[in-house]
Design a protein around this motif. Sequence first.
Motif, PDB file in Angstrom:
ATOM      1  N   ALA A 143     -44.719 -19.289   4.227  1.00  0.00           N
ATOM      2  CA  ALA A 143     -44.017 -20.498   3.791  1.00  0.00           C
ATOM      3  C   ALA A 143     -42.565 -20.166   3.458  1.00  0.00           C
ATOM      4  O   ALA A 143     -42.274 -19.121   2.869  1.00  0.00           O
ATOM      5  N   SER A 144     -41.673 -21.072   3.821  1.00  0.00           N
ATOM      6  CA  SER A 144     -40.248 -20.886   3.547  1.00  0.00           C
ATOM      7  C   SER A 144     -39.883 -21.341   2.143  1.00  0.00           C
ATOM      8  O   SER A 144     -38.802 -21.030   1.648  1.00  0.00           O
ATOM      9  N   GLY A 145     -40.761 -22.112   1.505  1.00  0.00           N
ATOM     10  CA  GLY A 145     -40.495 -22.604   0.156  1.00  0.00           C
ATOM     11  C   GLY A 145     -39.661 -23.866   0.125  1.00  0.00           C
ATOM     12  O   GLY A 145     -39.239 -24.319  -0.937  1.00  0.00           O
ATOM     13  N   GLY A 146     -39.421 -24.480   1.285  1.00  0.00           N
ATOM     14  CA  GLY A 146     -38.645 -25.707   1.345  1.00  0.00           C
ATOM     15  C   GLY A 146     -37.958 -25.857   2.684  1.00  0.00           C
ATOM     16  O   GLY A 146     -37.919 -24.925   3.499  1.00  0.00           O
ATOM     17  N   LYS A 147     -37.420 -27.033   2.916  1.00  0.00           N
ATOM     18  CA  LYS A 147     -36.761 -27.334   4.191  1.00  0.00           C
ATOM     19  C   LYS A 147     -35.641 -26.354   4.493  1.00  0.00           C
ATOM     20  O   LYS A 147     -35.471 -25.915   5.624  1.00  0.00           O
ATOM     21  N   ASN A 148     -34.858 -25.981   3.474  1.00  0.00           N
ATOM     22  CA  ASN A 148     -33.691 -25.123   3.681  1.00  0.00           C
ATOM     23  C   ASN A 148     -33.974 -23.645   3.423  1.00  0.00           C
ATOM     24  O   ASN A 148     -33.082 -22.820   3.538  1.00  0.00           O
ATOM     25  N   GLY A 149     -35.202 -23.329   3.057  1.00  0.00           N
ATOM     26  CA  GLY A 149     -35.483 -21.995   2.556  1.00  0.00           C
ATOM     27  C   GLY A 149     -35.542 -20.905   3.608  1.00  0.00           C
ATOM     28  O   GLY A 149     -36.070 -21.096   4.700  1.00  0.00           O
ATOM     29  N   CYS A 150     -34.978 -19.762   3.273  1.00  0.00           N
ATOM     30  CA  CYS A 150     -35.164 -18.503   4.010  1.00  0.00           C
ATOM     31  C   CYS A 150     -34.633 -18.478   5.440  1.00  0.00           C
ATOM     32  O   CYS A 150     -34.985 -17.587   6.211  1.00  0.00           O
ATOM     33  N   CYS A 177     -37.732 -14.396  -0.485  1.00  0.00           N
ATOM     34  CA  CYS A 177     -38.314 -14.001   0.784  1.00  0.00           C
ATOM     35  C   CYS A 177     -39.394 -15.021   1.114  1.00  0.00           C
ATOM     36  O   CYS A 177     -39.695 -15.910   0.318  1.00  0.00           O
ATOM     37  N   PHE A 178     -39.991 -14.900   2.276  1.00  0.00           N
ATOM     38  CA  PHE A 178     -41.064 -15.811   2.646  1.00  0.00           C
ATOM     39  C   PHE A 178     -42.276 -15.605   1.745  1.00  0.00           C
ATOM     40  O   PHE A 178     -42.640 -14.461   1.423  1.00  0.00           O
ATOM     41  N   PHE A 179     -42.901 -16.699   1.355  1.00  0.00           N
ATOM     42  CA  PHE A 179     -44.175 -16.594   0.657  1.00  0.00           C
ATOM     43  C   PHE A 179     -45.213 -16.107   1.663  1.00  0.00           C
ATOM     44  O   PHE A 179     -45.359 -16.660   2.745  1.00  0.00           O
ATOM     45  N   GLY A 180     -45.929 -15.029   1.310  1.00  0.00           N
ATOM     46  CA  GLY A 180     -46.897 -14.423   2.218  1.00  0.00           C
ATOM     47  C   GLY A 180     -46.316 -13.309   3.063  1.00  0.00           C
ATOM     48  O   GLY A 180     -47.021 -12.719   3.891  1.00  0.00           O
ATOM     49  N   GLU A 181     -45.044 -12.972   2.855  1.00  0.00           N
ATOM     50  CA  GLU A 181     -44.389 -11.946   3.666  1.00  0.00           C
ATOM     51  C   GLU A 181     -45.091 -10.594   3.552  1.00  0.00           C
ATOM     52  O   GLU A 181     -45.071  -9.792   4.493  1.00  0.00           O
ATOM     53  N   HIS A 182     -45.711 -10.334   2.405  1.00  0.00           N
ATOM     54  CA  HIS A 182     -46.389  -9.046   2.219  1.00  0.00           C
ATOM     55  C   HIS A 182     -47.522  -8.831   3.223  1.00  0.00           C
ATOM     56  O   HIS A 182     -47.959  -7.692   3.435  1.00  0.00           O
ATOM     57  N   LEU A 183     -47.990  -9.892   3.869  1.00  0.00           N
ATOM     58  CA  LEU A 183     -49.087  -9.776   4.831  1.00  0.00           C
ATOM     59  C   LEU A 183     -48.626  -9.208   6.170  1.00  0.00           C
ATOM     60  O   LEU A 183     -49.442  -8.757   6.969  1.00  0.00           O
ATOM     61  N   LEU A 184     -47.325  -9.217   6.416  1.00  0.00           N
ATOM     62  CA  LEU A 184     -46.814  -8.804   7.720  1.00  0.00           C
ATOM     63  C   LEU A 184     -47.065  -7.333   8.019  1.00  0.00           C
ATOM     64  O   LEU A 184     -47.360  -6.965   9.157  1.00  0.00           O
ATOM     65  N   HIS A 223     -47.388 -21.851 -18.626  1.00  0.00           N
ATOM     66  CA  HIS A 223     -46.201 -22.665 -18.909  1.00  0.00           C
ATOM     67  C   HIS A 223     -46.552 -24.147 -18.958  1.00  0.00           C
ATOM     68  O   HIS A 223     -46.061 -24.890 -19.809  1.00  0.00           O
ATOM     69  N   TRP A 224     -47.371 -24.576 -17.995  1.00  0.00           N
ATOM     70  CA  TRP A 224     -48.006 -25.887 -18.034  1.00  0.00           C
ATOM     71  C   TRP A 224     -49.502 -25.648 -17.874  1.00  0.00           C
ATOM     72  O   TRP A 224     -49.923 -24.752 -17.144  1.00  0.00           O
ATOM     73  N   ASP A 225     -50.287 -26.420 -18.537  1.00  0.00           N
ATOM     74  CA  ASP A 225     -51.734 -26.262 -18.495  1.00  0.00           C
ATOM     75  C   ASP A 225     -52.245 -26.383 -17.058  1.00  0.00           C
ATOM     76  O   ASP A 225     -52.116 -27.428 -16.429  1.00  0.00           O
ATOM     77  N   GLY A 226     -52.793 -25.275 -16.527  1.00  0.00           N
ATOM     78  CA  GLY A 226     -53.338 -25.283 -15.178  1.00  0.00           C
ATOM     79  C   GLY A 226     -52.332 -25.020 -14.079  1.00  0.00           C
ATOM     80  O   GLY A 226     -52.614 -25.259 -12.901  1.00  0.00           O
ATOM     81  N   ALA A 227     -51.142 -24.505 -14.427  1.00  0.00           N
ATOM     82  CA  ALA A 227     -50.084 -24.286 -13.433  1.00  0.00           C
ATOM     83  C   ALA A 227     -50.395 -23.093 -12.522  1.00  0.00           C
ATOM     84  O   ALA A 227     -51.202 -22.220 -12.852  1.00  0.00           O
ATOM     85  N   THR A 228     -49.728 -23.070 -11.383  1.00  0.00           N
ATOM     86  CA  THR A 228     -49.903 -22.044 -10.351  1.00  0.00           C
ATOM     87  C   THR A 228     -48.618 -21.258 -10.165  1.00  0.00           C
ATOM     88  O   THR A 228     -47.525 -21.820 -10.229  1.00  0.00           O
ATOM     89  N   VAL A 229     -48.756 -19.950  -9.928  1.00  0.00           N
ATOM     90  CA  VAL A 229     -47.594 -19.105  -9.624  1.00  0.00           C
ATOM     91  C   VAL A 229     -47.701 -18.612  -8.191  1.00  0.00           C
ATOM     92  O   VAL A 229     -48.656 -17.920  -7.836  1.00  0.00           O
ATOM     93  N   PHE A 230     -46.723 -18.973  -7.382  1.00  0.00           N
ATOM     94  CA  PHE A 230     -46.640 -18.464  -6.016  1.00  0.00           C
ATOM     95  C   PHE A 230     -45.676 -17.288  -6.016  1.00  0.00           C
ATOM     96  O   PHE A 230     -44.453 -17.464  -5.985  1.00  0.00           O
ATOM     97  N   TRP A 231     -46.216 -16.076  -6.065  1.00  0.00           N
ATOM     98  CA  TRP A 231     -45.372 -14.887  -6.078  1.00  0.00           C
ATOM     99  C   TRP A 231     -44.790 -14.642  -4.692  1.00  0.00           C
ATOM    100  O   TRP A 231     -45.508 -14.681  -3.691  1.00  0.00           O
TER     101      TRP A 231
END
Length: 344
Positions: free
Chosen positions: A233-240, A195-202, A139-147
């Motif tokens: 990660a919650s994805g932001g101050k108000n997240g999750c 959901c939390f980023f990284g939740e799949h690790l639980l 979508h942008w050159d060199g962009a990252t996707v946090f699933w």
Amino acid sequence: MTTHRFILEPYKGIATRHTCPACQRKRCFSRYIDTEKRISFPDHVGRCDHEQKCGYHFTPRNYFDEKPEAKQELYEKSSLYVSSHKIKTTSTSFIDEETVKRSLKCYETNRLYQFLTSKFGESSAMSLMKKYHVGSSKHWDGATVFWQIDRNNRVRTGKIMLYNPNTGKRVKEPHSHITWAHSLLHKSGFNMKQCFFGEHLLAADKIRPVALVESEKTALIASYYLPQYLWLASGGKNGCFNESSLSALAKRSVVLFPDLGATDYWQSKIGMIRNYGIEVQLFDYLENNAPESERKEGYDIADYLLQIQPDEAVLQTMNRKNPHLKTLIEMLGLELVNVQRNSS
């Protein structure tokens, strides 16, 4: 005739359109209002008009999930029961695994991967990307996707962001580069429930205490330096901070590491978090000791960890520049001699 109590504010001139909290575009964000004028929603409750390029939509239902005490107050103050047809309960939408798999490549052009490689080396950087299922986007050159993958390995959505490969900071000019995978995939009627980023690790690791930060990038970096924690990660101050998300952490030991400036807000959530059977602590050392310059920059724990080098002489130099760094290292029990290690 209005049939819903909570609606997007009707257009009545440019004063009724605001800056989107996600993409930062001006005059494109519609806020939700209460037609009964009993509730004033926070400024981030609304929808961005750029549905394809941004897709940000934080609904009243998201707000009440985040603040169950506000929902209870609503019931107590209003004789009108908020029925299911006014705040609709719909099934959570998911993204298929094949879409995720197709993104797990092209790391040589992924700017976040380039930054992590410059700090930790190729092997450790790749290990972090694979561990957290971080992908690449065109979508942008060199962009990252946090699933965002939940504890049942279902893909909730993907946050797409662009970073500076030299500084590791987000690209915010000429606009903030952030969007959502489900928007770019043109999934109409998509009901995003984060959901939390990284939740799949639980599921695979039930022993290590959980460390919760705001930024996905910070979770990656902290996971490298402090593997004694399982970093989410919650994805932001108000997240999750809602029932559906916090239930994933039930019966776990959790340490909160808020960004500078967000400590009071996260502190206010501790009572609610404990109500879900979570043993929670707040790491507030940085908030209590950071200089004003670092507060203005919104430092988080990753900004301090990245100052640590395996060379003891370099570390001593950094300690002289930032006297709080040594205390931080001792408090977290960071192993300095063997900092170049596998992040898994």
